[in-house]
Design a protein around this motif. Structure first.
Motif, PDB file in Angstrom:
ATOM      1  N   ILE A 499       0.842  -1.192   0.000  1.00 27.82           N
ATOM      2  CA  ILE A 499       0.000   0.000   0.000  1.00 27.82           C
ATOM      3  C   ILE A 499       0.878   1.243   0.000  1.00 27.82           C
ATOM      4  CG2 ILE A 499      -1.671   1.349   1.335  1.00 27.82           C
ATOM      5  CD1 ILE A 499      -2.873  -1.206   2.347  1.00 27.82           C
ATOM      6  N   ASN A 500       0.653   2.131  -0.953  1.00 32.10           N
ATOM      7  CA  ASN A 500       1.298   3.442  -0.925  1.00 32.10           C
ATOM      8  C   ASN A 500       0.546   4.332   0.050  1.00 32.10           C
ATOM      9  OD1 ASN A 500       1.790   3.203  -4.461  1.00 32.10           O
ATOM     10  ND2 ASN A 500       3.299   2.841  -2.871  1.00 32.10           N
ATOM     11  N   PRO A 501       1.201   4.871   1.065  1.00 32.22           N
ATOM     12  CA  PRO A 501       0.488   5.658   2.070  1.00 32.22           C
ATOM     13  C   PRO A 501       0.169   7.068   1.590  1.00 32.22           C
ATOM     14  CG  PRO A 501       2.822   5.587   2.584  1.00 32.22           C
ATOM     15  CD  PRO A 501       2.627   4.686   1.396  1.00 32.22           C
ATOM     16  N   GLY A 502      -0.853   7.664   2.221  1.00 35.13           N
ATOM     17  CA  GLY A 502      -1.101   9.085   2.072  1.00 35.13           C
ATOM     18  C   GLY A 502      -1.916   9.488   0.873  1.00 35.13           C
ATOM     19  N   ASN A 503      -1.984  10.808   0.711  1.00 31.89           N
ATOM     20  CA  ASN A 503      -2.806  11.431  -0.320  1.00 31.89           C
ATOM     21  C   ASN A 503      -2.116  11.372  -1.679  1.00 31.89           C
ATOM     22  OD1 ASN A 503      -4.987  12.780  -1.401  1.00 31.89           O
ATOM     23  ND2 ASN A 503      -4.511  14.762  -0.473  1.00 31.89           N
ATOM     24  N   TYR A 504      -2.833  11.784  -2.716  1.00 33.30           N
ATOM     25  CA  TYR A 504      -2.247  11.915  -4.044  1.00 33.30           C
ATOM     26  C   TYR A 504      -1.284  13.094  -4.066  1.00 33.30           C
ATOM     27  CZ  TYR A 504      -6.177   8.900  -5.196  1.00 33.30           C
ATOM     28  OH  TYR A 504      -7.086   7.869  -5.223  1.00 33.30           O
ATOM     29  N   ALA A 505      -0.234  12.959  -4.856  1.00 30.59           N
ATOM     30  CA  ALA A 505       0.774  14.019  -4.912  1.00 30.59           C
ATOM     31  C   ALA A 505       0.168  15.326  -5.412  1.00 30.59           C
ATOM     32  CB  ALA A 505       1.927  13.588  -5.815  1.00 30.59           C
ATOM     33  N   VAL A 506      -0.675  15.245  -6.436  1.00 26.05           N
ATOM     34  CA  VAL A 506      -1.379  16.421  -6.964  1.00 26.05           C
ATOM     35  C   VAL A 506      -2.864  16.061  -6.987  1.00 26.05           C
ATOM     36  CG1 VAL A 506      -1.604  18.040  -8.868  1.00 26.05           C
ATOM     37  CG2 VAL A 506       0.624  17.011  -8.369  1.00 26.05           C
ATOM     38  N   PRO A 507      -3.630  16.429  -5.964  1.00 27.70           N
ATOM     39  CA  PRO A 507      -5.002  15.930  -5.832  1.00 27.70           C
ATOM     40  C   PRO A 507      -6.037  16.627  -6.705  1.00 27.70           C
ATOM     41  CG  PRO A 507      -4.451  17.321  -3.977  1.00 27.70           C
ATOM     42  CD  PRO A 507      -3.201  17.200  -4.786  1.00 27.70           C
ATOM     43  N   ASN A 508      -5.652  17.621  -7.477  1.00 26.93           N
ATOM     44  CA  ASN A 508      -6.590  18.319  -8.363  1.00 26.93           C
ATOM     45  C   ASN A 508      -6.078  18.252  -9.794  1.00 26.93           C
ATOM     46  OD1 ASN A 508      -8.109  19.249  -6.080  1.00 26.93           O
ATOM     47  ND2 ASN A 508      -6.562  20.845  -5.805  1.00 26.93           N
ATOM     48  N   ARG A 509      -6.985  18.061 -10.747  1.00 26.63           N
ATOM     49  CA  ARG A 509      -6.577  18.050 -12.139  1.00 26.63           C
ATOM     50  C   ARG A 509      -7.723  18.572 -13.000  1.00 26.63           C
ATOM     51  NH1 ARG A 509      -4.090  13.630 -13.998  1.00 26.63           N
ATOM     52  NH2 ARG A 509      -4.530  14.319 -16.125  1.00 26.63           N
ATOM     53  N   SER A 510      -7.349  19.113 -14.157  1.00 26.66           N
ATOM     54  CA  SER A 510      -8.320  19.630 -15.117  1.00 26.66           C
ATOM     55  C   SER A 510      -7.870  19.207 -16.505  1.00 26.66           C
ATOM     56  CB  SER A 510      -8.407  21.159 -15.027  1.00 26.66           C
ATOM     57  OG  SER A 510      -9.355  21.657 -15.944  1.00 26.66           O
ATOM     58  N   ASP A 511      -8.741  18.530 -17.237  1.00 25.28           N
ATOM     59  CA  ASP A 511      -8.446  18.053 -18.586  1.00 25.28           C
ATOM     60  C   ASP A 511      -9.486  18.595 -19.556  1.00 25.28           C
ATOM     61  OD1 ASP A 511      -6.293  16.336 -17.710  1.00 25.28           O
ATOM     62  OD2 ASP A 511      -7.815  14.947 -16.975  1.00 25.28           O
ATOM     63  N   HIS A 512      -9.044  18.941 -20.735  1.00 26.50           N
ATOM     64  CA  HIS A 512      -9.979  19.452 -21.734  1.00 26.50           C
ATOM     65  C   HIS A 512      -9.541  19.029 -23.129  1.00 26.50           C
ATOM     66  CE1 HIS A 512      -6.845  22.589 -21.670  1.00 26.50           C
ATOM     67  NE2 HIS A 512      -7.139  22.734 -22.960  1.00 26.50           N
ATOM     68  N   ALA A 513     -10.485  19.038 -24.049  1.00 25.91           N
ATOM     69  CA  ALA A 513     -10.180  18.657 -25.427  1.00 25.91           C
ATOM     70  C   ALA A 513     -11.294  19.130 -26.345  1.00 25.91           C
ATOM     71  CB  ALA A 513     -10.018  17.145 -25.540  1.00 25.91           C
ATOM     72  N   PHE A 514     -10.930  19.385 -27.619  1.00 25.76           N
ATOM     73  CA  PHE A 514     -11.904  19.592 -28.683  1.00 25.76           C
ATOM     74  C   PHE A 514     -11.858  18.375 -29.586  1.00 25.76           C
ATOM     75  CE2 PHE A 514     -12.915  20.905 -33.059  1.00 25.76           C
ATOM     76  CZ  PHE A 514     -14.250  21.249 -32.859  1.00 25.76           C
ATOM     77  N   LEU A 515     -13.027  17.825 -29.892  1.00 25.93           N
ATOM     78  CA  LEU A 515     -13.116  16.537 -30.571  1.00 25.93           C
ATOM     79  C   LEU A 515     -13.950  16.681 -31.838  1.00 25.93           C
ATOM     80  CD1 LEU A 515     -14.023  14.615 -27.307  1.00 25.93           C
ATOM     81  CD2 LEU A 515     -11.746  14.857 -28.311  1.00 25.93           C
ATOM     82  N   PRO A 516     -13.293  16.792 -32.993  1.00 26.64           N
ATOM     83  CA  PRO A 516     -14.035  16.912 -34.252  1.00 26.64           C
ATOM     84  C   PRO A 516     -14.482  15.551 -34.778  1.00 26.64           C
ATOM     85  CG  PRO A 516     -11.689  17.041 -34.687  1.00 26.64           C
ATOM     86  CD  PRO A 516     -11.837  16.927 -33.188  1.00 26.64           C
ATOM     87  N   SER A 517     -15.484  15.568 -35.633  1.00 25.18           N
ATOM     88  CA  SER A 517     -15.935  14.365 -36.325  1.00 25.18           C
ATOM     89  C   SER A 517     -16.470  14.764 -37.690  1.00 25.18           C
ATOM     90  CB  SER A 517     -17.028  13.633 -35.530  1.00 25.18           C
ATOM     91  OG  SER A 517     -18.188  14.431 -35.428  1.00 25.18           O
ATOM     92  N   ALA A 518     -16.382  13.852 -38.648  1.00 20.06           N
ATOM     93  CA  ALA A 518     -16.881  14.110 -39.995  1.00 20.06           C
ATOM     94  C   ALA A 518     -17.185  12.787 -40.674  1.00 20.06           C
ATOM     95  CB  ALA A 518     -15.858  14.904 -40.818  1.00 20.06           C
ATOM     96  N   SER A 519     -18.201  12.780 -41.505  1.00 25.85           N
ATOM     97  CA  SER A 519     -18.514  11.592 -42.300  1.00 25.85           C
ATOM     98  C   SER A 519     -19.183  12.006 -43.597  1.00 25.85           C
ATOM     99  CB  SER A 519     -19.428  10.626 -41.524  1.00 25.85           C
ATOM    100  OG  SER A 519     -20.687  11.209 -41.278  1.00 25.85           O
ATOM    101  N   ILE A 520     -19.047  11.149 -44.586  1.00 27.61           N
ATOM    102  CA  ILE A 520     -19.684  11.340 -45.885  1.00 27.61           C
ATOM    103  C   ILE A 520     -20.511  10.093 -46.182  1.00 27.61           C
ATOM    104  CG2 ILE A 520     -19.324  11.659 -48.361  1.00 27.61           C
ATOM    105  CD1 ILE A 520     -16.725  13.101 -47.705  1.00 27.61           C
ATOM    106  N   GLN A 521     -21.774  10.301 -46.540  1.00 26.27           N
ATOM    107  CA  GLN A 521     -22.656   9.214 -46.923  1.00 26.27           C
ATOM    108  C   GLN A 521     -23.037   9.367 -48.390  1.00 26.27           C
ATOM    109  OE1 GLN A 521     -25.260  10.237 -43.168  1.00 26.27           O
ATOM    110  NE2 GLN A 521     -26.044   8.347 -44.083  1.00 26.27           N
ATOM    111  N   TYR A 522     -23.085   8.236 -49.093  1.00 23.91           N
ATOM    112  CA  TYR A 522     -23.504   8.284 -50.496  1.00 23.91           C
ATOM    113  C   TYR A 522     -24.452   7.123 -50.758  1.00 23.91           C
ATOM    114  CZ  TYR A 522     -23.451   8.720 -55.546  1.00 23.91           C
ATOM    115  OH  TYR A 522     -23.825   8.890 -56.852  1.00 23.91           O
ATOM    116  N   ASP A 523     -25.636   7.449 -51.282  1.00 15.30           N
ATOM    117  CA  ASP A 523     -26.621   6.428 -51.600  1.00 15.30           C
ATOM    118  C   ASP A 523     -26.271   5.793 -52.933  1.00 15.30           C
ATOM    119  OD1 ASP A 523     -28.018   6.962 -49.278  1.00 15.30           O
ATOM    120  OD2 ASP A 523     -29.348   8.424 -50.248  1.00 15.30           O
ATOM    121  N   LEU A 524     -25.822   4.535 -52.873  1.00 16.43           N
ATOM    122  CA  LEU A 524     -25.501   3.817 -54.104  1.00 16.43           C
ATOM    123  C   LEU A 524     -26.764   3.475 -54.882  1.00 16.43           C
ATOM    124  CD1 LEU A 524     -22.893   1.386 -52.489  1.00 16.43           C
ATOM    125  CD2 LEU A 524     -22.432   3.513 -53.734  1.00 16.43           C
ATOM    126  N   SER A 525     -27.851   3.287 -54.162  1.00 14.20           N
ATOM    127  CA  SER A 525     -29.167   3.055 -54.752  1.00 14.20           C
ATOM    128  C   SER A 525     -30.193   3.430 -53.694  1.00 14.20           C
ATOM    129  CB  SER A 525     -29.325   1.591 -55.177  1.00 14.20           C
ATOM    130  OG  SER A 525     -29.336   0.746 -54.042  1.00 14.20           O
TER     131      SER A 525
END
Length: 779
Positions: A499-525
Motif C-alpha cells: 500500500i502506498n500511504p497518504g494522499n495523491y501528490a497532486v489531488p486536483n486536475r483539469s483536462d480538456h479537449a476539442f473533438l471533431p468528427s466528420a462523415s460522408i454518406q452516399y446512396d448507391l441506390s
C-alpha cells in the motif's frame, strides 16, 4: 490461425462459411426483426432507420431480449462480436473492439452507458440496465459528438419502454431448474387523460447458483434482485412533451465470487507450490481440486447494491425546431466482500488463523446530477443541424478495507507487532468531478444521394480527489466497525502490504479537449448506402483508487471507419459491412502484479495502441417465415508501444522484479474472431403458431489480463442457445422452452493470479447448460 482446444480450425471455418452463405443481421443483435420492419435507433440524437446511420450499430429490441431470457448486459455481450462485459472483484470490464476501462474503481468506463440519455459512468451500474426496455443500441467506435467525452470506445444507448395512449398490460415469467434461475416481470400502462399516461413496471429475479462451494456448503452465485419503475408521458399543451421516470433497484447477492483454484501444485518454471497453495496441499494430504469444474473452495463473498435513477425529459417545439431538456439524477451504493485467494482460510488460505485469506471489503457511494440542452432543426432540410450543452456533477466516496491474512505480514515489523496478528489496510477516497461540455453537428444534403456530416464537441473535466490510508487489524470479515488502526511500524507494514500511504501528490486536475468528427454518406441506390467517417475521442484522466496513489493522464483516439449498408433483392438480403482503424494514445491501463506478500494494482498510461478490423452482418429471408442471421468480426487490437509493461507470471518466476516490452502484443478481451449465427422459423398451426429460434455464438482465444500472459486466457469456444415457443398467431400469450449453452461448454469469464501462491491461478466459471420454461402475455 492460432489453434486452441475448445474451438479448432474446423469449427472456425464452418462458422465463417455458414455466416457467408446463410446469414447476418446487425439490425437486431438478439433476434431478427419481422419482415418489413425497420429498426429505429437514436445513434445521432434523432430517431433514424438503422440502415441510414453512418455508424456501426447493433440493436436488440426489448421483446427479443425477453424471449431469450437475456436479463443482463453481460449475457448480451457474450453473444455479440467485438463486445464483452466481464465481472471482476475490483470493477467490471466493459469492452468494445478490444478497448475498455480495466479493473480499477477510479476509472470511468471507455464504453459509455446511457439510459434515456442519462450517463452511467460507474461499471457496477451496468448490472441494473436491462429492464422493461424498448431497445438496446451497441454503438461501436468513438461516440464523442452525440454522447460525450468518455465514450472513447463506444456507447450502450438504452431506451426504456414508454407509456402509450392505451391501456396495456404485459408480463413474463421463467424458471431454469438446474440453476434455480427465475424471473417474474410485469408492467401496466394507464392512460389518465388524453394527454397523460403512466406506466408501472417491476421485476423480481434470482438464482440458486451453479458453482458448488465445498467450504460454505452453498452454491453460487446466489442472486436476489429486484427493480421497479414509475414512468410518465405527458403533453400538457400542444408543442410540449414530457417523459419522466423513476427507477429503484436492489440486489442482495451472496457467493458471487465462488472462484476456483487452478494449477496447484504448479509446474516448471515455477519452483513449486508456495503460500496458500502449499499450505492447502499440506492440510489436504497432498492433493486438492485445482481444475476448472464448477467446484470451489472460495471464502464467503457478497454484493449488496442499491440504486435510484430519475430522468425528466422535455421536448418543446420552437417553430419547426425542437428544444430538448434532459435532467438526470443517479445514485448508487454498494457493499462488496471478496477474497481473491480461493483457498479455505482454515485449510491454508490464512497464515494467521483467520477464516479468510485476503478479504476485501469495499464500500462505494456515488451521486450524479446532470443537465443537457439540445436544439435541433428539422432533419429533412438541405442543411440540418443540432447543438447543445451539458453539465454533470459527481461525488464518489469509497472505503476499502483489505486484510492481508494470506501471509504473515506482521513478521516485517521485527517483533513490534505479534507474528499472528491479522494485518489489514484501510484506504478512503473521495472524488468530486465537474464536466462541462458543448457540441454542434450539421448535415448538408449536397445532392439527393450525397450527405456530408460534420460535428465537434468541447469538453472540460475537473476532478478533486482526497485519499487517506491506515494500517491496522480487523476481523476475518473486515468492516469499518471492526478495523483498529496501528500507531507503530507503519513504514514496514505499508511496504509489506504494497500500500502506498497518504494522499495523491497532486489531488486536483483539469483536462480538456476539442473533438471533431466528420462523415460522408452516399446512396448507391435507393436501398444501399456507403459511408466513410473520421472521429476523435477523449477520455479524461484521473486517480487510481486502491493500494497505489498514482494518477493517470487522458487517453485520446483518432478513428476511421468505412462501411456499406444495403437491403438487397427486395429485402430478402441485408448486408452491413464495416472496416475500422483506430490509433489510441496514452491508453489508460491497469495490471495486477503479485510478488510474495505484495499485491499491487498498477494504473498507467500504456503509450500507444492500434485497433483494426472488419465487421460483417448478413440477413437472409428465404421465405416469409424463415430468417437466417449472422454477425462475424475480425479484430486486431494490439499495443503499438508499451515498453515498460508488467511481467507475466512466468517472467516473474524467473525474475521477481522485472518489466517487459508489450509492443505488438494483443490486448485483453480482444479475440481475433467472434460472432454469432442464428435462425428464426415460425410455422402456422391453424389459429396458433410454433416458433423456433437457434443462436450459435463463438469466440477465439482471448487474454484476460493486461500483461500478455497466455496462461491467463480463455480458450476459444462455441456455445448454442435455442428456443421453442407456442401460442396464438396474434400473440397475446406464449409458452416456450428456452435452452442456454446447450453444448455445456465450460468457460471462465474471469481469471487472475492467486496472491502469495506463485504460479497458481483463480477463475470464476460461467453458467452451464440450462433449460427452462417461460410464459408471457400482453394485451
Amino acid at each position: 490461425m492460432t489453434k486452441f482446444k475448445a474451438l479448432g480450425s474446423t469449427a472456425i471455418i464452418g462458422c465463417m462459411a455458414l455466416a457467408l452463405i446463410s446469414p447476418a443481421h446487425a439490425q437486431d443483435a438478439a433476434a431478427p426483426a419481422a419482415d418489413g420492419d425497420e429498426i429505429i435507433v437514436t445513434a445521432q440524437g434523432r430517431e433514424q432507420n438503422l440502415q441510414d446511420v453512418p455508424v456501426s450499430v447493433s440493436a436488440a429490441t426489448g421483446i427479443s431480449l425477453q424471449k431469450q431470457a437475456i436479463t443482463t448486459l453481460e449475457a448480451l455481450s457474450v453473444r455479440q462480436p467485438n463486445f464483452r462485459i466481464s465481472q471482476s472483484p475490483a470493477s467490471d470490464y466493459v469492452v468494445i473492439r478490444g478497448i475498455g476501462s480495466s479493473a480499477n474503481i477510479g476509472f470511468e468506463q471507455s464504453v459509455g452507458t446511457f439510459v434515456d440519455g442519462v450517463y452511467r459512468g460507474r461499471s457496477r451500474s451496468t448490472r441494473a440496465a436491462l429492464f422493461d426496455l424498448e431497445r438496446v443500441e451497441i454503438l461501436k467506435g468513438p461516440q464523442t459528438t452525440y454522447f460525450g467525452n468518455n465514450s472513447i470506445a463506444g456507447a450502450l444507448n438504452i431506451t426504456t419502454r414508454k407509456p402509450g395512449r392505451d391501456l396495456a398490460v404485459n408480463g413474463t415469467a421463467s424458471y431454469f431448474p438446474n440453476t434455480g434461475e427465475y424471473l417474474v416481470e410485469g408492467g401496466i400502462t394507464l392512460p389518465v387523460t388524453d394527454r397523460l399516461s403512466l406506466r408501472l413496471a417491476a421485476r423480481q429475479s434470482g438464482m440458486d447458483g451453479y458453482i458448488k462451494n465445498i467450504q460454505t456448503g452453498k452454491d453460487g452465485p446466489h442472486l436476489n434482485d429486484r427493480i421497479g419503475r414509475v414512468s410518465m408521458a405527458w403533453a400538457p399543451t400542444d408543442g410540449i412533451e414530457i417523459d419522466a421516470r423513476l427507477d429503484v433497484g436492489r440486489m442482495r447477492d451472496t457467493s458471487v465470487f465462488n472462484v476456483e483454484l487452478l494449477d496447484c501444485p504448479t509446474s516448471a518454471p515455477f519452483a513449486g507450490p508456495a503460500g496458500p497453495c502449499a499450505r492447502y496441499l499440506n492440510a489436504s494430504g497432498g492433493s486438492v481440486d485445482s481444475k476448472l469444474d464448477r467446484v470451489s473452495g472460495a471464502n464467503p463473498s457478497y454484493f449488496d447494491y442499491d440504486m435510484v435513477e430519475g430522468v425528466w425529459g422535455m421536448k418543446i417545439a420552437a417553430g419547426d425546431n425542437t428544444l430538448t431538456l434532459t435532467t438526470g439524477y443517479f445514485h448508487h451504493k454498494y457493499h462488496l466482500l471478496n477474497d481473491p485467494v480461493p483457498v479455505p482460510g482454515t485449510r491454508g488460505g490464512s497464515a494467521v488463523g483467520t477464516t479468510t485469506a485476503l478479504p476485501i471489503a469495499l464500500f462505494e457511494k456515488y451521486d450524479q446530477v446532470s443537465q443537457e440542452l439540445r436544439f435541433a432543426s428539422p432533419e429533412d432540410r438541405t442543411i440540418s443541424y443540432m447543438f447543445g450543452a451539458y453539465y454533470q456533477y459527481g461525488k464518489l466516496t469509497t472505503n476499502l478495507i483489505q486484510g492481508f491474512y494470506f501471509a504473515p505480514v506482521a513478521a516485517a515489523t521485527g517483533g513490534l507487532i505479534p507474528l499472528a496478528t491479522p494485518v489489514a489496510g484501510s484506504i478512503t477516497t473521495t472524488e468530486r468531478s465537474d464536466v462541462f461540455s458543448g457540441f454542434a453537428a450539421a448535415t448538408w444534403r449536397a445532392t439527393d444521394a450525397l450527405r456530408v456530416n460534420v460535428g465537434g464537441r468541447f469538453s472540460l473535466v475537473d476532478k478533486h480527489d482526497a485519499r487517506a490510508t491506515q494500517m491496522g487489524t480487523a476481523a476475518s470479515i473486515p468492516s469499518l466497525a471492526n478495523f483498529v488502526p496501528f500507531t507503530v511500524a507503519l513504514t514496514q507494514l505499508y511496504a509489506a502490504s504494497g500500500i502506498n500511504p497518504g494522499n495523491y501528490a497532486v489531488p486536483n486536475r483539469s483536462d480538456h479537449a476539442f473533438l471533431p468528427s466528420a462523415s460522408i454518406q452516399y446512396d448507391l441506390s435507393r436501398n444501399a448506402m456507403a459511408y466513410v467517417s473520421y472521429v476523435e475521442g477523449f477520455k479524461a484522466g484521473g486517480y487510481s483508487i486502491g493500494t497505489t496513489n498514482s494518477s493517470f493522464d487522458p487517453e485520446r483516439v483518432k478513428s476511421y471507419e468505412l462501411g456499406i449498408k444495403a437491403d438487397l433483392l427486395d429485402r430478402l438480403l441485408t448486408v452491413n459491412l464495416a472496416g475500422f482503424y483506430s490509433r489510441y494514445r496514452n491508453l489508460q491501463e491497469t495490471a495486477t502484479v503479485t510478488s510474495g506478500t505484495v499485491v499491487r494494482q498498477f494504473v498507467t498510461n500504456a503509450a500507444k495502441s492500434k485497433v483494426k478490423g472488419v465487421e460483417l452482418g448478413l440477413t437472409v429471408r428465404p421465405s416469409s417465415n424463415v430468417t437466417l442471421t449472422s454477425n462475424v468480426a475480425y479484430l486486431s487490437s494490439r499495443y503499438a508501444d508499451y515498453p515498460n509493461a508488467p511481467c507475466t507470471t512466468t517472467q516473474q518466476a524467473l525474475a521477481p522484479v522485472c518489466v517487459q516490452d508489450l509492443s505488438g502484443a494483443r490486448r485483453a478481451f480482444a479475440p481475433k474472431l467472434s460472432g454469432n449465427v442464428g435462425m428464426n422459423v415460425t410455422q402456422p398451426l391453424g389459429r396458433y403458431q410454433l416458433s423456433f429460434d437457434a443462436n450459435g455464438y463463438f469466440t477465439t482465444r482471448f487474454l484476460q489480463i493486461a500483461t500478455g500472459d497466455y496462461r491467463i486466457s480463455q480458450e476459444g469456444n462455441v456455445k448454442i442457445d435455442a428456443r421453442i415457443g407456442f401460442g396464438p398467431a396474434d400473440g397475446p400469450w406464449e409458452l416456450a422452452v428456452v435452452g442456454k449453452n446447450l453444448t455445456n461448454k465450460l468457460t471462465a469469464g474471469y481469471r487472475q493470479v492467486v496472491p502469495g501462491a506463485t504460479g497458481s491461478l483463480a477463475a470464476m466459471a460461467d453458467a452451464p447448460r440450462s433449460i427452462g420454461l417461460q410464459g408471457s402475455f400482453h394485451f
